[in-house]
Design an enzyme around this catalytic site. Structure first.
Site, short mmCIF file in Angstrom:
data_model
loop_
_atom_site.label_atom_id
_atom_site.label_comp_id
_atom_site.label_asym_id
_atom_site.label_seq_id
_atom_site.Cartn_x
_atom_site.Cartn_y
_atom_site.Cartn_z
N HIS A 149 33.52 50.81 9.24
CA HIS A 149 33.96 52.13 9.61
C HIS A 149 32.76 52.82 10.26
O HIS A 149 31.61 52.56 9.89
CB HIS A 149 34.47 52.93 8.41
N ASP B 161 31.17 55.66 10.24
CA ASP B 161 30.12 56.39 9.54
C ASP B 161 29.18 55.46 8.78
O ASP B 161 28.15 55.90 8.27
CB ASP B 161 30.73 57.43 8.59
N HIS B 162 29.49 54.17 8.75
CA HIS B 162 28.63 53.20 8.08
C HIS B 162 28.01 52.18 9.05
O HIS B 162 27.20 51.36 8.61
CB HIS B 162 29.43 52.44 7.02
N HIS C 245 38.94 48.74 -0.38
CA HIS C 245 38.99 49.75 0.67
C HIS C 245 40.02 49.30 1.71
O HIS C 245 40.37 48.11 1.74
CB HIS C 245 37.59 49.89 1.30
N ASP D 150 32.26 52.87 0.17
CA ASP D 150 33.71 53.14 0.20
C ASP D 150 34.55 52.15 -0.60
O ASP D 150 34.75 51.00 -0.21
CB ASP D 150 34.17 53.16 1.65
N HIS E 116 27.59 60.30 0.03
CA HIS E 116 28.80 60.09 0.83
C HIS E 116 29.84 61.17 0.51
O HIS E 116 30.92 60.89 0.01
CB HIS E 116 29.38 58.69 0.57
#
Length: 313
Positions: free
Chosen positions: A65, A67-68, A141, A204, A262
């Site tokens: 994802h 943001d990672h 996830h 996540d 996070h």
């Protein structure tokens, strides 16, 4: 002197705020550096934190994802621009190989460093560093995600009173450590187990077996707490944890230092659905973690924070 510390580069979740960059965490472990989840803007955050490309030995991505992982392109290009002289290894879910390839070669640049790709496809040991073993566990996830665990092998602590009682002194102390016995005296007779340090990185995920396995017995657990407890339905739906859930995991696992991070933008001063200032929401994350029964050292992370790994007991 060895340094073991966490350098926090970013603490936001899906959307960065005015005070929180996308994810990014550097674990300094003796002479090595492990960069976890370089989100967008990580290269600049490294500069602000005084972290150089030369400090990186491994890059560990939990899942693809943005943001990672969107910061991978810049970090990899910086590693090549600075001609890092040592090997750099990248770990990431094998199912996301196409995403890693796109990020690694997103634009033209001159490759000067051979980055070793070591994708993850199952639970278990991944690699061995100078003074640690790297392990992984699958998380829960919407896209395939893995957490990471750094484990220092157990050693032995010499006990002066037992050495004296058995007449072991001078060069024989080193000899019994190397060979395991001297004149019929065993190493176990004059020493005790010195438990190695353990660090876990959990992003996540919903609650699952992998979360508990990664956290078990850790000196430091860095774990997502995207939501506050009143939003647990959102957490479950989107594959995340609440502050209370993260703290309960840490409590049951015997974690010594819990680092929450996070955070959803809904708790920041970013605007829109904001319900409190970041300082106030940070206090609420801490309050809920304590209410869950976690009594160890607790840090609600913010960008550019440095957190020492607890000293051995």
């Amino acid at each position: 002197m060895s340094v073991r510390e966490l350098v926090v580069l970013g603490t936001a979740s899906q959307v960065p705020t005015r005070h929180r960059n996308h994810n990014g965490y550097l674990l300094r472990w003796d002479g090595e550096g492990i960069l976890f989840d370089p989100g967008e803007g990580t290269q600049r955050q490294m500069l602000r934190a005084g972290v150089a490309a030369h400090d990186l030995n491994r890059i560990c991505v939990t899942h693809f994802h943005g943001d990672h992982s969107l910061g991978l392109a810049g970090v990899i290009q910086r590693i090549n621009l600075d001609k890092v002289p040592h090997p750099v290894t990248a770990h990431y879910p094998k199912s996301g190989q196409r995403f890693f390839d796109r990020l690694r070669y997103s634009t033209a640049y001159r490759e000067t460093v051979g980055i070793t790709e070591a994708p993850v496809s199952a639970d278990g040991p991944l690699a061995t560093g100078s003074s640690y073993e790297l392990e992984t566990r699958k998380l829960s996830h919407p896209v395939e995600s893995y957490g990471y665990r750094v484990v220092e092998p157990d050693g032995r602590r010499m006990l002066p009173d037992r050495l004296a009682a058995h007449g072991i002194k001078g060069p024989d102390v080193g000899r019994i450590q190397r060979e395991g016995s001297v004149s019929g005296v065993l190493l176990e007779d004059v020493s005790e187990v010195r438990r190695g340090q353990r660090f876990a990185f959990v992003m996540d995920t919903r609650l699952c077996d992998g979360v508990h396995a990664l956290a078990e017995g850790c000196d430091m657990l860095v774990i997502e707490s995207t939501f506050l407890d009143e939003d647990i339905d959102l957490a479950v739906d989107h594959g995340h944890l609440t502050a209370g859930q993260a703290a309960t995991v840490a409590r049951d696992a015997g974690v010594r230092h819990l680092v929450l991070t996070h955070f959803s933008q809904r708790y920041s001063d970013h605007g829109g659905t904001s319900r409190s200032s970041e300082a106030e929401s940070g206090g609420e994350f801490e309050r809920q973690a304590r209410a869950a029964g976690f009594e160890g050292e607790l840090t609600v992370a913010h960008d550019l924070l440095r957190v020492p790994v607890p000293k051995r007991r």
